[in-house]
Design a protein around this motif. Structure first.
Motif, short mmCIF file in Angstrom:
data_model
loop_
_atom_site.label_atom_id
_atom_site.label_comp_id
_atom_site.label_asym_id
_atom_site.label_seq_id
_atom_site.Cartn_x
_atom_site.Cartn_y
_atom_site.Cartn_z
N ASP A 1 1.08 6.72 -0.56
CA ASP A 1 1.42 6.40 0.27
C ASP A 1 2.71 7.28 0.97
O ASP A 1 3.27 6.53 2.12
CB ASP A 1 2.53 5.84 -1.06
N TRP B 1 0.11 -0.04 5.48
CA TRP B 1 0.61 1.21 5.20
C TRP B 1 2.24 1.41 5.81
O TRP B 1 3.45 1.25 6.07
CB TRP B 1 0.20 2.46 5.84
N MET C 1 5.13 0.07 6.25
CA MET C 1 5.46 -0.37 5.27
C MET C 1 6.78 1.42 5.52
O MET C 1 7.94 1.55 5.00
CB MET C 1 4.98 0.59 3.75
N ALA D 1 7.48 -6.58 3.75
CA ALA D 1 7.78 -5.73 3.20
C ALA D 1 9.46 -5.93 3.46
O ALA D 1 10.03 -4.73 3.40
CB ALA D 1 7.78 -5.24 4.79
N ILE E 1 12.86 0.44 7.61
CA ILE E 1 12.76 -1.11 5.74
C ILE E 1 14.31 -0.79 5.01
O ILE E 1 15.02 -0.37 5.14
CB ILE E 1 11.86 -0.33 4.95
N LYS F 1 13.58 -2.19 -0.71
CA LYS F 1 12.54 -2.39 -0.87
C LYS F 1 12.74 -0.53 -1.39
O LYS F 1 12.09 0.06 -0.57
CB LYS F 1 11.51 -2.54 0.81
N ASP F 2 12.65 -0.11 -2.00
CA ASP F 2 12.73 1.10 -2.52
C ASP F 2 11.30 1.22 -2.72
O ASP F 2 10.82 0.80 -3.83
CB ASP F 2 13.78 1.55 -3.81
N THR F 3 11.15 2.62 -2.38
CA THR F 3 9.60 3.45 -2.08
C THR F 3 9.81 4.54 -3.73
O THR F 3 8.27 5.03 -3.34
CB THR F 3 9.51 3.32 -1.04
N ILE G 1 8.98 2.56 -8.21
CA ILE G 1 7.56 1.52 -8.16
C ILE G 1 7.11 1.90 -9.34
O ILE G 1 6.73 0.55 -9.92
CB ILE G 1 6.99 2.36 -6.96
N ASN H 1 2.31 -5.56 -1.52
CA ASN H 1 2.17 -4.21 -0.75
C ASN H 1 2.65 -3.60 -1.05
O ASN H 1 2.03 -1.93 -1.36
CB ASN H 1 2.87 -4.92 0.52
N ARG H 2 4.11 -2.97 -1.68
CA ARG H 2 4.51 -2.01 -2.52
C ARG H 2 3.99 -1.58 -3.34
O ARG H 2 4.28 -0.65 -3.90
CB ARG H 2 6.18 -2.30 -2.63
#
Length: 499
Positions: free
Chosen positions: A80, A203, A206, A238, A251, A255-257, A262, A410-411
């Motif tokens: 990621d 990716w 993202m 996304a 983004i 949509k916290d990555t 996650i 996806n995430r």
């Protein structure tokens, strides 16, 4: 709804560029497969040179998978951060270092260190290769391209068995070291070659690099309409406005990555659909190894010896048969998985494994209770070993990796795939490190009866809990798993075939 052509799953043209990307990304699997296959023969020579005990051989066989657990858990977040492509480069470099150390090994301790290093690379490779293939391919070809890593493993296993026979004629000190060390060469070439391949478009989106993603989609899609539709689906997943035409976008914050977010959404506060995905993905990886395949691949010579094959040369030649059967049927599976469907192939495969394990357990039990050599039992044992490998590789083996790489949002896909690989490696290590001990405690026949019982449980697991995912877009998987268990899985195939 899909038309007849879409349901057939194979009449849309396979994009050559996407296929080339998946093939190169899957080459790392050949190296891993080689290490697995070659170790089955190398252990015979290692035991003679270092005079190690059976328990030490079990540790040598299984330690790679425990270290692969570490690699797989790190691979999700790594991919990621740095991307799918550079993660494959990293896996190749780590495995190359492990191969060099193993080839040098002056003693058992250094050999274990090299095996551990290679194991970390294996963990990265097993997680990233199917994910990269799944994200680069279209829905109608995803099963085929996502199965390529398993074909790579099978090719590698066969090459490992062949290597055993070629280098086995050299001196004791040189032969097994060349078997293990030669894998460093293709690792180096792969690390260089993968840099020529594109990054995963999913990716890139993202990361907000929509323009770069579109350029790649234009290459891996057959026409502009398909490229636009796939980009639209990825942007929607996304959280990006479909009408946005900027090449670089920010983004949305929701949509916290972060790793905490996650893993929290995956394990601690999953939606009902994500919870079903985790159960399905982790469950398949659990059953792939608890049904005994590692015992057959790694300890094939021990099984054949118990069945009545005594010559070292014949033992190594018999393992080549395992490699040929594995490669043949994994290849067949690759070309039918998008036509037959994941669920149906799994049920057929596991049912055949149950029958083969029952036959093998019976034959070995008869051999172990007899005080003379039984030719018929030897022949049947060989047949059942090969039939087990056949059924395993026609369904459970490839579908496990395809299914777990395609079902997560996806995430969460990289983290979900890494979790599945972690469980896979734990079970692989468990079987690898306990097989000989189980055989001593339960007899070889009893051990395979145990694996048969686990295969029965695996069949029930698939029947009741796994829905069909053939032909569904990656962005639609939450809808598929929102419908519940597997018995209604056949109904969810009536969908569009865009990706």
């Amino acid at each position: 709804m899909v038309d007849a052509e879409s349901i057939a799953g194979g009449k849309k043209k396979l994009n050559k560029y996407a296929c080339a990307c998946a093939i190169v990304g899957s080459l790392i699997s050949i190296i891993f497969g080689y290490d697995t296959g070659v170790m089955s023969g190398a252990m015979i020579f290692i035991k003679d040179e270092f005079t190690v005990k059976e328990t030490q051989l079990e540790v040598l066989a299984g330690i790679l998978n425990l270290c692969a657990l570490v690699g797989s858990l790190c691979a999700g977040r790594t991919s990621d951060y740095i991307g799918r492509r550079y993660t494959i480069v990293l896996a190749s470099i780590i495995f190359m270092l492990g191969s060099i150390i193993m080839g040098y090994s002056p003693n058992y301790g250094v050999l274990i260190a090299g095996r551990c290093t290679a194991g970390i690379g294996v963990g990265f490779a097993l997680m990233i290769a199917p994910v990269y293939a799944a994200e680069i391919s279209a829905a109608h070809s995803r099963g085929l391209l996502s199965s390529l890593p398993e074909i790579g493993i099978s090719v590698g296993v066969l090459l490992g068995y062949v290597s055993n026979n070629l280098f086995g004629n050299l001196s004791l000190r040189l032969g097994w070291r060349l078997m293990l060390g030669v894998a460093a060469v293709p690792s180096l070439f792969l690390a260089i070659g993968i840099l020529k391949m594109p990054e995963s478009p999913r990716w890139l989106v993202m990361q907000g690099r929509v323009g770069d993603a579109k350029k790649i989609l234009d290459k891996v899609c057959d026409d502009a309409a398909e490229s636009e539709q796939r980009l639209k689906d990825i942007k929607t997943a996304a959280g990006i406005d479909e009408s946005c035409t900027a090449d670089v976008v920010k983004i949305p914050k929701q949509k916290d990555t972060t790793a905490a977010s996650i893993w929290g959404d995956l394990l601690f506060r999953p939606t009902p659909a994500v919870r079903r995905m985790v159960i399905a993905g982790v469950g398949l990886h659990f059953f792939e190894h608890v049904t005994g395949v590692e015992g057959v691949i790694l300890y094939g010579p021990s099984i054949f010896k118990k069945a009545g094959v005594t010559s070292r040369k014949k033992l190594l030649e018999a393992t080549i048969g395992i490699g040929i059967v594995k490669l043949t049927f994994i290849t067949i599976s690759t070309f039918i998985i998008d036509r037959v469907g994941r669920r149906r192939l799994l049920l057929f495969s596991i049912a055949g494994m149950v029958a083969s394990l029952a036959g093998l357990g019976t034959c070995l039990t008869v051999v172990e209770r007899s005080d003379r050599r039984l030719v018929w039992a030897l022949v049947l044992s060989l047949i059942f070993v090969y039939s087990y490998i056949m059924f395993f590789n026609i369904g459970l083996c490839p579908v496990c990796w395809v299914y777990s790489a395609e079902i997560f949002p996806n995430r969460l896909r990289a983290a979900g795939a890494s979790l599945g690989v972690a469980v896979n490696r734990v079970m692989n290590a468990t079987v690898s490190m306990t097989f000989l001990s189980m055989a001593r405690a339960m007899t070889f026949g009893g051990t395979f009866y145990f694996f048969m019982g686990m295969a029965v449980v695996a069949w029930l697991f698939v029947f009741f809990l796994l829905p069909e995912t053939r032909g569904r877009r990656l962005e639609e998987m939450e809808e598929v798993f929102s419908k519940g268990g597997g018995r209604g899985g056949g109904k969810v195939e009536m969908v569009t075939m865009t990706n």
